[in-house]
Design a protein around this motif. Structure first.
Motif, mmCIF file in Angstrom:
data_model
loop_
_atom_site.group_PDB
_atom_site.id
_atom_site.type_symbol
_atom_site.label_atom_id
_atom_site.label_comp_id
_atom_site.label_asym_id
_atom_site.label_seq_id
_atom_site.Cartn_x
_atom_site.Cartn_y
_atom_site.Cartn_z
ATOM 1 N N GLU A 115 54.307 48.141 35.750
ATOM 2 C CA GLU A 115 53.229 48.202 34.776
ATOM 3 C C GLU A 115 53.292 49.534 34.034
ATOM 4 O O GLU A 115 53.336 50.600 34.653
ATOM 5 N N PHE A 116 53.281 49.463 32.714
ATOM 6 C CA PHE A 116 53.219 50.664 31.883
ATOM 7 C C PHE A 116 52.036 50.474 30.955
ATOM 8 O O PHE A 116 52.060 49.622 30.071
ATOM 9 N N ARG A 117 50.983 51.268 31.193
ATOM 10 C CA ARG A 117 49.714 51.057 30.529
ATOM 11 C C ARG A 117 49.300 49.599 30.758
ATOM 12 O O ARG A 117 49.115 49.198 31.882
ATOM 13 N N ASP A 118 49.191 48.791 29.729
ATOM 14 C CA ASP A 118 48.785 47.395 29.930
ATOM 15 C C ASP A 118 49.938 46.427 29.677
ATOM 16 O O ASP A 118 49.717 45.247 29.400
ATOM 17 N N LEU A 119 51.154 46.925 29.800
ATOM 18 C CA LEU A 119 52.336 46.075 29.640
ATOM 19 C C LEU A 119 53.020 45.877 30.985
ATOM 20 O O LEU A 119 53.112 46.802 31.785
ATOM 21 N N THR A 120 53.517 44.665 31.227
ATOM 22 C CA THR A 120 54.369 44.419 32.384
ATOM 23 C C THR A 120 55.805 44.361 31.885
ATOM 24 O O THR A 120 56.176 43.470 31.114
ATOM 25 N N LEU A 121 56.601 45.337 32.318
ATOM 26 C CA LEU A 121 57.968 45.461 31.824
ATOM 27 C C LEU A 121 58.969 45.098 32.910
ATOM 28 O O LEU A 121 58.801 45.487 34.070
ATOM 29 N N LYS A 122 60.002 44.394 32.528
ATOM 30 C CA LYS A 122 61.102 44.141 33.452
ATOM 31 C C LYS A 122 61.879 45.441 33.649
ATOM 32 O O LYS A 122 62.084 46.205 32.701
ATOM 33 N N MET A 123 62.301 45.680 34.889
ATOM 34 C CA MET A 123 63.079 46.878 35.218
ATOM 35 C C MET A 123 64.437 46.463 35.774
ATOM 36 O O MET A 123 64.509 45.563 36.622
ATOM 37 N N VAL A 124 65.486 47.125 35.318
ATOM 38 C CA VAL A 124 66.837 46.833 35.785
ATOM 39 C C VAL A 124 67.564 48.157 36.015
ATOM 40 O O VAL A 124 67.601 49.000 35.115
ATOM 41 N N PRO A 125 68.133 48.368 37.196
ATOM 42 C CA PRO A 125 68.898 49.595 37.404
ATOM 43 C C PRO A 125 70.178 49.552 36.578
ATOM 44 O O PRO A 125 70.750 48.486 36.386
ATOM 45 N N PRO A 126 70.629 50.702 36.055
ATOM 46 C CA PRO A 126 70.070 52.044 36.234
ATOM 47 C C PRO A 126 69.234 52.518 35.046
ATOM 48 O O PRO A 126 69.106 53.716 34.818
ATOM 49 N N VAL A 127 68.644 51.577 34.275
ATOM 50 C CA VAL A 127 67.868 51.971 33.100
ATOM 51 C C VAL A 127 66.698 52.856 33.529
ATOM 52 O O VAL A 127 65.996 52.560 34.507
ATOM 53 N N PHE A 128 66.482 53.927 32.785
ATOM 54 C CA PHE A 128 65.469 54.936 33.098
ATOM 55 C C PHE A 128 64.095 54.306 33.332
ATOM 56 O O PHE A 128 63.646 53.469 32.554
ATOM 57 N N ILE A 129 63.431 54.726 34.396
ATOM 58 C CA ILE A 129 62.107 54.212 34.760
ATOM 59 C C ILE A 129 61.031 55.049 34.069
ATOM 60 O O ILE A 129 61.017 56.270 34.202
ATOM 61 N N PRO A 130 60.116 54.439 33.314
ATOM 62 C CA PRO A 130 59.058 55.219 32.658
ATOM 63 C C PRO A 130 58.104 55.830 33.676
ATOM 64 O O PRO A 130 57.736 55.197 34.662
ATOM 65 N N ARG A 131 57.708 57.089 33.417
ATOM 66 C CA ARG A 131 56.835 57.830 34.316
ATOM 67 C C ARG A 131 55.388 57.812 33.830
ATOM 68 O O ARG A 131 55.123 57.554 32.642
ATOM 69 N N PRO A 132 54.451 58.137 34.730
ATOM 70 C CA PRO A 132 53.036 58.196 34.315
ATOM 71 C C PRO A 132 52.794 59.182 33.182
ATOM 72 O O PRO A 132 51.934 58.939 32.322
ATOM 73 N N GLU A 133 53.546 60.292 33.163
ATOM 74 C CA GLU A 133 53.358 61.269 32.092
ATOM 75 C C GLU A 133 53.625 60.654 30.722
ATOM 76 O O GLU A 133 52.975 61.005 29.730
ATOM 77 N N THR A 134 54.586 59.730 30.671
ATOM 78 C CA THR A 134 54.919 59.121 29.390
ATOM 79 C C THR A 134 53.785 58.229 28.892
ATOM 80 O O THR A 134 53.604 58.051 27.684
ATOM 81 N N GLU A 135 53.004 57.677 29.812
ATOM 82 C CA GLU A 135 51.808 56.938 29.402
ATOM 83 C C GLU A 135 50.848 57.864 28.661
ATOM 84 O O GLU A 135 50.180 57.455 27.698
ATOM 85 N N GLU A 136 50.784 59.120 29.109
ATOM 86 C CA GLU A 136 49.935 60.094 28.422
ATOM 87 C C GLU A 136 50.458 60.397 27.028
ATOM 88 O O GLU A 136 49.675 60.584 26.087
ATOM 89 N N LEU A 137 51.772 60.465 26.893
ATOM 90 C CA LEU A 137 52.362 60.679 25.572
ATOM 91 C C LEU A 137 51.956 59.557 24.631
ATOM 92 O O LEU A 137 51.553 59.806 23.480
ATOM 93 N N VAL A 138 52.052 58.321 25.096
ATOM 94 C CA VAL A 138 51.662 57.179 24.269
ATOM 95 C C VAL A 138 50.185 57.272 23.890
ATOM 96 O O VAL A 138 49.803 56.991 22.746
ATOM 97 N N GLU A 139 49.353 57.691 24.825
ATOM 98 C CA GLU A 139 47.920 57.820 24.541
ATOM 99 C C GLU A 139 47.677 58.844 23.444
ATOM 100 O O GLU A 139 46.853 58.629 22.540
ATOM 101 N N LEU A 140 48.378 59.982 23.504
ATOM 102 C CA LEU A 140 48.250 60.994 22.448
ATOM 103 C C LEU A 140 48.636 60.422 21.084
ATOM 104 O O LEU A 140 47.962 60.656 20.080
ATOM 105 N N ILE A 141 49.721 59.669 21.071
ATOM 106 C CA ILE A 141 50.196 59.082 19.816
ATOM 107 C C ILE A 141 49.176 58.104 19.259
ATOM 108 O O ILE A 141 48.828 58.135 18.071
ATOM 109 N N LEU A 142 48.667 57.232 20.118
ATOM 110 C CA LEU A 142 47.744 56.195 19.666
ATOM 111 C C LEU A 142 46.421 56.773 19.187
ATOM 112 O O LEU A 142 45.732 56.164 18.364
ATOM 113 N N GLN A 143 46.054 57.939 19.700
ATOM 114 C CA GLN A 143 44.825 58.583 19.239
ATOM 115 C C GLN A 143 44.950 59.065 17.796
ATOM 116 O O GLN A 143 43.949 59.204 17.094
#
Length: 325
Positions: A115-143
């Protein structure tokens, strides 16, 4: 105590005597009760095992695995299902996934979604896993993002978390995402399609230097966003096994000072942002003053101005805003 009685009965059959002896012993041995296979007991068993093996976030790991196997809406629902009895198939699956966690595989790769914010994303190794901090980045952008038609570029899209979050909450926006990993590009497209957001997103495989793909080399953008590789190369071996063993190091390695890709992105922003356009970066907490100094020296040439930095939930300077002048 189990007592094996006379074995004269073995002689009355043609079946392998050792097999029959095993069957007799198993039949007379105490059998696990159904209660041993409840969600609560299985959770406690694996939580204790994870703790013994020093697996980070032991309880969170088993909660996510149980929620996945039981097909519950969220890990929190596992706590409401303590008395539910797992069937044999479910028990085997739980054990299989827990063994992966013992090997320090990230839980996101084990359950193949996150789960990333309100999205359910498929995850496949070794693609980079989004971190909680990046959710904050998105929040700043959306504001700050205008609710009007605008176009943006994401550099290093990974699973598509950032671009897809923007597109979901700013339906008038259109985006282009690039990544050097073919697998990351394919995963972003798959996630975009599953979320119904692919119509306004174009994806290109492209190694991040100071140029863009040939197809968009003349494009201008209202916004550029990136969570680029920013870990100094010498620190990569100090990362947790979940990261250095399973994730793509290209998505993490920022060069000697962690700024190699960031400086390339600043070059791109100088050429491809519209006037008053914004560049958003997620960086190491040591980087904001270095980026500010870089732009004091080269900003006039690039037409960029350092705006400010923002702290993450751990009170570390994590996000940088730069504008085109």
């Amino acid at each position: 105590m189990l007592v094996v009685r006379s074995t004269s009965w073995l002689l009355k059959t043609r079946t392998n005597p050792i097999t029959l002896l095993r069957q007799r012993i198993c039949a007379e041995a105490p059998q696990p009760t159904t209660a041993a296979f409840t969600v609560g007991n299985v959770r406690e068993k694996w939580k204790a095992r994870f703790q013994t093996e020093n697996i980070p976030e032991a309880d969170t790991s088993i909660l996510n695995i149980l929620a996945h196997v039981l097909r519950l809406p969220s890990p929190a629902d596992v706590r409401k299902s303590q008395d539910v009895v797992l069937n044999e198939t479910q028990l085997v699956k739980v054990d299989e996934l827990c063994e992966c966690r013992l090997a320090r595989m990230p839980i996101q790769y084990i359950i193949r979604e996150w789960e990333f914010r309100d999205l359910t994303l498929k995850m496949v190794p070794p693609v980079f896993i989004p971190r909680p901090e990046t959710e904050e980045l998105v929040e700043l952008i959306l504001q700050q993002i205008p609710q009007k038609p605008m176009n943006f570029l994401e550099i290093g899209c990974g699973s598509g978390a950032v671009a897809l979050s923007i597109l979901k909450h700013a339906p008038q926006a259109s985006g282009i995402a690039i990544d050097q990993s073919k697998l990351a590009c394919e995963l972003t497209l798959e996630n975009a399609r599953s979320l119904g957001l692919s119509e306004n997103l174009r994806i290109f495989r492209h190694k991040v230097t100071d140029t863009l793909p040939e197809e968009i080399k003349e494009r201008k953008f209202d916004m550029i966003v990136s969570n680029p590789p920013y870990v100094p190369s010498q620190q990569l071996l100090q990362l947790e096994p979940e990261i250095k063993v399973y994730e793509d190091m290209r998505a993490l390695d920022g060069g000697p000072d962690g700024l190699t890709v960031i400086k390339a992105i600043l070059e791109i922003a100088g050429r491809h942002l519209n006037v008053e356009g914004i560049l958003w970066l997620e960086v190491d907490s040591s980087h904001p003053p270095l980026i500010e100094q870089f732009l004091e020296d080269k900003g006039p040439t690039l037409g960029l101005k350092y705006v400010c930095s923002y702290k993450d939930l751990f009170r570390k300077e994590r996000f940088v805003e730069v504008s085109k002048v």
